[in-house]
Design a protein around this motif. Structure first.
Motif, PDB file in Angstrom:
ATOM      1  N   ALA A   1     -10.851 -14.129  -3.390  1.00  0.00           N
ATOM      2  CA  ALA A   1     -10.989 -12.473  -2.830  1.00  0.00           C
ATOM      3  C   ALA A   1     -11.489 -12.784  -1.987  1.00  0.00           C
ATOM      4  O   ALA A   1     -11.005 -11.735  -0.495  1.00  0.00           O
ATOM      5  CB  ALA A   1     -11.821 -12.672  -3.879  1.00  0.00           C
ATOM      6  N   GLN A   2     -12.888 -13.306  -1.106  1.00  0.00           N
ATOM      7  CA  GLN A   2     -13.491 -13.003   0.088  1.00  0.00           C
ATOM      8  C   GLN A   2     -12.559 -14.030   0.809  1.00  0.00           C
ATOM      9  O   GLN A   2     -12.319 -13.180   2.669  1.00  0.00           O
ATOM     10  CB  GLN A   2     -14.409 -14.273   0.452  1.00  0.00           C
ATOM     11  CG  GLN A   2     -15.041 -14.268   1.312  1.00  0.00           C
ATOM     12  CD  GLN A   2     -15.899 -12.921   1.636  1.00  0.00           C
ATOM     13  OE1 GLN A   2     -16.138 -12.338   1.160  1.00  0.00           O
ATOM     14  NE2 GLN A   2     -15.966 -12.326   3.365  1.00  0.00           N
ATOM     15  N   GLU A   3     -11.415 -15.301   0.718  1.00  0.00           N
ATOM     16  CA  GLU A   3     -10.954 -15.627   1.402  1.00  0.00           C
ATOM     17  C   GLU A   3      -9.545 -14.213   2.062  1.00  0.00           C
ATOM     18  O   GLU A   3      -9.136 -13.702   3.633  1.00  0.00           O
ATOM     19  CB  GLU A   3      -9.765 -16.843   1.071  1.00  0.00           C
ATOM     20  CG  GLU A   3     -11.389 -18.186   1.424  1.00  0.00           C
ATOM     21  CD  GLU A   3     -10.544 -19.166   0.984  1.00  0.00           C
ATOM     22  OE1 GLU A   3      -9.028 -18.746   0.568  1.00  0.00           O
ATOM     23  OE2 GLU A   3     -11.126 -20.021   0.321  1.00  0.00           O
ATOM     24  N   VAL A   4      -8.968 -13.790   1.193  1.00  0.00           N
ATOM     25  CA  VAL A   4      -7.975 -12.956   1.407  1.00  0.00           C
ATOM     26  C   VAL A   4      -9.004 -11.799   2.304  1.00  0.00           C
ATOM     27  O   VAL A   4      -7.590 -10.919   3.395  1.00  0.00           O
ATOM     28  CB  VAL A   4      -7.359 -11.872   0.222  1.00  0.00           C
ATOM     29  CG1 VAL A   4      -6.549 -10.801   0.158  1.00  0.00           C
ATOM     30  CG2 VAL A   4      -6.897 -13.313  -0.132  1.00  0.00           C
TER      31      VAL A   4
ATOM     32  N   ALA B   1      -2.869  -3.326   6.487  1.00  0.00           N
ATOM     33  CA  ALA B   1      -1.345  -1.830   6.838  1.00  0.00           C
ATOM     34  C   ALA B   1      -0.343  -1.412   5.301  1.00  0.00           C
ATOM     35  O   ALA B   1       0.094  -1.496   5.019  1.00  0.00           O
ATOM     36  CB  ALA B   1      -0.931  -1.496   8.044  1.00  0.00           C
ATOM     37  N   TRP B   2       0.548  -3.257   6.413  1.00  0.00           N
ATOM     38  CA  TRP B   2       1.594  -3.089   5.187  1.00  0.00           C
ATOM     39  C   TRP B   2       1.025  -3.577   3.982  1.00  0.00           C
ATOM     40  O   TRP B   2       2.008  -2.784   3.373  1.00  0.00           O
ATOM     41  CB  TRP B   2       1.696  -5.240   5.692  1.00  0.00           C
ATOM     42  CG  TRP B   2       3.326  -4.574   5.017  1.00  0.00           C
ATOM     43  CD1 TRP B   2       4.795  -4.944   5.014  1.00  0.00           C
ATOM     44  CD2 TRP B   2       3.386  -5.715   4.340  1.00  0.00           C
ATOM     45  NE1 TRP B   2       5.950  -5.194   4.199  1.00  0.00           N
ATOM     46  CE2 TRP B   2       4.979  -6.043   3.463  1.00  0.00           C
ATOM     47  CE3 TRP B   2       2.463  -7.043   3.056  1.00  0.00           C
ATOM     48  CZ2 TRP B   2       5.293  -6.811   2.853  1.00  0.00           C
ATOM     49  CZ3 TRP B   2       3.147  -8.114   2.804  1.00  0.00           C
ATOM     50  CH2 TRP B   2       4.703  -8.122   2.195  1.00  0.00           C
ATOM     51  N   VAL B   3       0.680  -4.153   3.302  1.00  0.00           N
ATOM     52  CA  VAL B   3      -0.038  -4.382   2.044  1.00  0.00           C
ATOM     53  C   VAL B   3      -0.759  -3.025   1.333  1.00  0.00           C
ATOM     54  O   VAL B   3      -0.201  -3.755   0.411  1.00  0.00           O
ATOM     55  CB  VAL B   3      -0.640  -6.485   2.126  1.00  0.00           C
ATOM     56  CG1 VAL B   3      -2.157  -5.985   2.107  1.00  0.00           C
ATOM     57  CG2 VAL B   3      -0.560  -6.261   0.502  1.00  0.00           C
ATOM     58  N   GLU B   4      -1.737  -2.738   2.052  1.00  0.00           N
ATOM     59  CA  GLU B   4      -2.140  -1.132   2.076  1.00  0.00           C
ATOM     60  C   GLU B   4      -0.995  -0.910   1.325  1.00  0.00           C
ATOM     61  O   GLU B   4      -1.384   0.259  -0.071  1.00  0.00           O
ATOM     62  CB  GLU B   4      -2.970  -0.595   2.799  1.00  0.00           C
ATOM     63  CG  GLU B   4      -4.396   0.220   1.452  1.00  0.00           C
ATOM     64  CD  GLU B   4      -5.055  -0.695   0.383  1.00  0.00           C
ATOM     65  OE1 GLU B   4      -5.021   0.101  -0.420  1.00  0.00           O
ATOM     66  OE2 GLU B   4      -5.245  -2.009   0.972  1.00  0.00           O
ATOM     67  N   ALA B   5       0.220  -0.426   2.364  1.00  0.00           N
ATOM     68  CA  ALA B   5       1.244   0.758   1.753  1.00  0.00           C
ATOM     69  C   ALA B   5       1.758  -0.300   0.124  1.00  0.00           C
ATOM     70  O   ALA B   5       2.573   1.053  -0.410  1.00  0.00           O
ATOM     71  CB  ALA B   5       2.218   0.557   2.728  1.00  0.00           C
ATOM     72  N   LEU B   6       1.409  -0.700  -0.236  1.00  0.00           N
ATOM     73  CA  LEU B   6       2.492  -0.971  -1.489  1.00  0.00           C
ATOM     74  C   LEU B   6       1.650  -1.427  -2.661  1.00  0.00           C
ATOM     75  O   LEU B   6       1.706  -1.928  -3.850  1.00  0.00           O
ATOM     76  CB  LEU B   6       2.759  -3.053  -1.335  1.00  0.00           C
ATOM     77  CG  LEU B   6       3.097  -3.735  -0.248  1.00  0.00           C
ATOM     78  CD1 LEU B   6       3.787  -4.981  -0.449  1.00  0.00           C
ATOM     79  CD2 LEU B   6       4.524  -2.677  -0.210  1.00  0.00           C
TER      80      LEU B   6
ATOM     81  N   ARG C   1      -3.389  -8.618  -7.422  1.00  0.00           N
ATOM     82  CA  ARG C   1      -1.583  -8.036  -7.482  1.00  0.00           C
ATOM     83  C   ARG C   1      -1.750  -8.713  -5.433  1.00  0.00           C
ATOM     84  O   ARG C   1      -0.453  -8.823  -5.534  1.00  0.00           O
ATOM     85  CB  ARG C   1      -1.323  -6.997  -7.664  1.00  0.00           C
ATOM     86  CG  ARG C   1      -0.075  -6.992  -7.509  1.00  0.00           C
ATOM     87  CD  ARG C   1       0.058  -5.673  -8.133  1.00  0.00           C
ATOM     88  NE  ARG C   1       0.422  -4.266  -7.448  1.00  0.00           N
ATOM     89  CZ  ARG C   1       1.358  -3.494  -6.621  1.00  0.00           C
ATOM     90  NH1 ARG C   1       2.508  -4.677  -6.783  1.00  0.00           N
ATOM     91  NH2 ARG C   1       1.205  -2.690  -5.738  1.00  0.00           N
ATOM     92  N   ARG C   2      -2.411  -7.714  -5.288  1.00  0.00           N
ATOM     93  CA  ARG C   2      -2.946  -8.179  -3.068  1.00  0.00           C
ATOM     94  C   ARG C   2      -2.413  -9.451  -2.899  1.00  0.00           C
ATOM     95  O   ARG C   2      -1.604  -9.681  -2.356  1.00  0.00           O
ATOM     96  CB  ARG C   2      -4.210  -6.849  -3.248  1.00  0.00           C
ATOM     97  CG  ARG C   2      -3.579  -7.737  -1.188  1.00  0.00           C
ATOM     98  CD  ARG C   2      -4.841  -6.766  -0.289  1.00  0.00           C
ATOM     99  NE  ARG C   2      -6.082  -7.654  -0.803  1.00  0.00           N
ATOM    100  CZ  ARG C   2      -7.897  -7.194  -0.963  1.00  0.00           C
ATOM    101  NH1 ARG C   2      -6.970  -5.879  -0.253  1.00  0.00           N
ATOM    102  NH2 ARG C   2      -8.170  -7.833  -1.182  1.00  0.00           N
ATOM    103  N   GLU C   3      -3.061 -10.346  -4.094  1.00  0.00           N
ATOM    104  CA  GLU C   3      -3.250 -12.076  -3.333  1.00  0.00           C
ATOM    105  C   GLU C   3      -1.516 -12.451  -3.711  1.00  0.00           C
ATOM    106  O   GLU C   3      -1.116 -13.161  -2.615  1.00  0.00           O
ATOM    107  CB  GLU C   3      -4.159 -12.625  -4.492  1.00  0.00           C
ATOM    108  CG  GLU C   3      -4.695 -14.565  -3.778  1.00  0.00           C
ATOM    109  CD  GLU C   3      -5.500 -14.846  -4.294  1.00  0.00           C
ATOM    110  OE1 GLU C   3      -5.353 -16.083  -4.975  1.00  0.00           O
ATOM    111  OE2 GLU C   3      -6.397 -14.219  -4.747  1.00  0.00           O
TER     112      GLU C   3
END
Length: 127
Positions: free
Chosen positions: A2-5, A17-22, A35-37
């Protein structure tokens, strides 16, 4: 991981920004973190290029294949939701889907997931 992500996303604002929009409305931070990972591990060419802006040729290619890219993105989002539902809510899917999402999630460590008992496991205990 999680820290690396988080570190990767802080260095790549376009990807962040792209992934946050999902992210879904009402999705808990815990669910979203995992789920983001999943999304980032499996996005491949669907995510914007990390670092600088895309070249004109890359943007033209993206526009030309936008229908295919959109279908691939929707499939990735669906797989990520199915995986999160399986891990956090105990949902089951057809075996082909389960095999796919579990292989896509290989290496993602979820340490705080609930433990679910299936109906079949409950019936087997009574027997």
């Amino acid at each position: 991981m999680a820290q690396e992500v988080s570190e990767y996303l802080s260095q790549n604002p376009r990807v962040a920004a792209w992934v946050e929009a999902l992210r879904c409305d009402g999705e808990t931070d815990k669910h979203w973190r995992h789920r983001r990972e999943f999304l980032l591990r499996n996005a491949g060419d669907l995510a914007p290029a990390a670092g600088g802006a895309a070249s004109a040729n890359q943007e033209e290619a993206a526009d030309a294949g936008s229908g295919t890219r959109n279908r691939q993105l929707q499939q990735l989002i669906s797989f990520s939701m199915a995986w999160a539902n399986h891990v956090f809510l105990g949902c089951r899917y057809p075996q082909k889907v389960m095999d796919k999402i579990l292989s896509m999630a290989e290496g993602i460590k979820v340490t705080d997931a609930p433990i679910h008992t299936t109906r079949d496991e409950l019936v087997a205990k009574k027997g």
